[in-house]
Design a protein around this motif. Structure first.
Motif, PDB file in Angstrom:
ATOM      1  N   UNK A  23      25.041   9.716  -4.813  1.00 52.59           N
ATOM      2  CA  UNK A  23      24.342   9.963  -5.669  1.00 52.59           C
ATOM      3  C   UNK A  23      23.966   8.715  -6.326  1.00 52.59           C
ATOM      4  N   UNK A  24      22.742   8.216  -6.302  1.00 54.40           N
ATOM      5  CA  UNK A  24      22.192   6.836  -6.970  1.00 54.40           C
ATOM      6  C   UNK A  24      22.349   6.951  -8.364  1.00 54.40           C
ATOM      7  N   UNK A  25      22.424   5.856  -8.991  1.00 54.30           N
ATOM      8  CA  UNK A  25      22.033   5.745 -10.647  1.00 54.30           C
ATOM      9  C   UNK A  25      20.760   5.937 -10.942  1.00 54.30           C
ATOM     10  N   UNK A  26      20.503   6.201 -11.996  1.00 54.74           N
ATOM     11  CA  UNK A  26      19.152   5.966 -12.692  1.00 54.74           C
ATOM     12  C   UNK A  26      18.819   4.674 -13.039  1.00 54.74           C
ATOM     13  N   UNK A  27      19.664   3.991 -13.136  1.00 54.23           N
ATOM     14  CA  UNK A  27      19.542   2.415 -13.927  1.00 54.23           C
ATOM     15  C   UNK A  27      19.309   1.620 -12.756  1.00 54.23           C
ATOM     16  N   UNK A  28      18.236   0.984 -12.767  1.00 51.63           N
ATOM     17  CA  UNK A  28      17.846  -0.032 -11.555  1.00 51.63           C
ATOM     18  C   UNK A  28      18.591  -1.101 -11.460  1.00 51.63           C
ATOM     19  N   UNK A  29      19.231  -1.791 -12.426  1.00 51.26           N
ATOM     20  CA  UNK A  29      20.020  -2.928 -12.123  1.00 51.26           C
ATOM     21  C   UNK A  29      21.261  -2.273 -11.724  1.00 51.26           C
ATOM     22  N   UNK A  90      14.593  -1.957 -21.494  1.00 48.86           N
ATOM     23  CA  UNK A  90      16.113  -2.590 -21.590  1.00 48.86           C
ATOM     24  C   UNK A  90      17.017  -1.673 -22.373  1.00 48.86           C
ATOM     25  N   UNK A  91      17.999  -1.309 -21.702  1.00 45.47           N
ATOM     26  CA  UNK A  91      18.846  -0.353 -22.613  1.00 45.47           C
ATOM     27  C   UNK A  91      20.484  -0.809 -22.789  1.00 45.47           C
TER      28      UNK A  91
END
Length: 148
Positions: A23-29, A90-91
């Motif tokens: 499962x991939x993260x939702x955060x792009x970086x 940016x979070x």
């Protein structure tokens, strides 16, 4: 520069293939840095696997293996590609990732300007591994095949 580009493309391609199964993260970086990390860990494994099957570890073979699934994925998902959902925000997670990248680049500078620049005052690890790397780059095989 071409060697660095090959390294980045092959590690990202291997990581993209490996992260297909998780499962991939939702955060792009985070998602893309993890792909580089998985690809970096799979690159030596790929070299050993190629040696086990008596396939030369040539850069063209490694690049084609690492890009096989990403190219398939891109052509399969071109009709579903949507750029309207892309928002640049940016979070707090992004800030911690930027801090981690800053620490990484500081360490990279320390290593590249220190241990790899001079042969004295070190334990010769970087200089001792250089003949093995040269043998591997010339023979395209990690093992001596003349004695087999």
């Amino acid at each position: 520069m071409l060697t660095l580009l090959f390294f980045l493309i092959s590690t990202f391609g291997l990581g993209f293939t490996a992260t297909f199964f998780v499962k991939n993260s939702e955060n792009f970086l985070e998602r893309n840095l993890m792909r580089f990390g998985f690809g970096l860990s799979l690159l030596p494994f790929l070299g050993i696997a190629l040696n086990a099957f008596r396939i030369p570890a040539d850069w063209r073979i490694i690049l084609s293996i690492s890009l096989a699934y990403p190219i398939y994925y891109v052509f399969k998902n071109i009709p579903n590609f949507n750029t309207q959902n892309f928002k640049l925000t940016i979070t707090k997670t992004d800030l911690s990732i930027f801090a981690m990248l800053a620490i990484f680049f500081v360490n990279l500078y320390i290593y590249s300007s220190g241990a790899f620049n001079y042969p004295y005052l070190e334990d010769d690890d970087s200089w001792g591994h250089a003949p093995g790397v040269k043998y591997y780059s010339i023979e395209k095989n990690a093992f001596n095949t003349t004695n087999m």
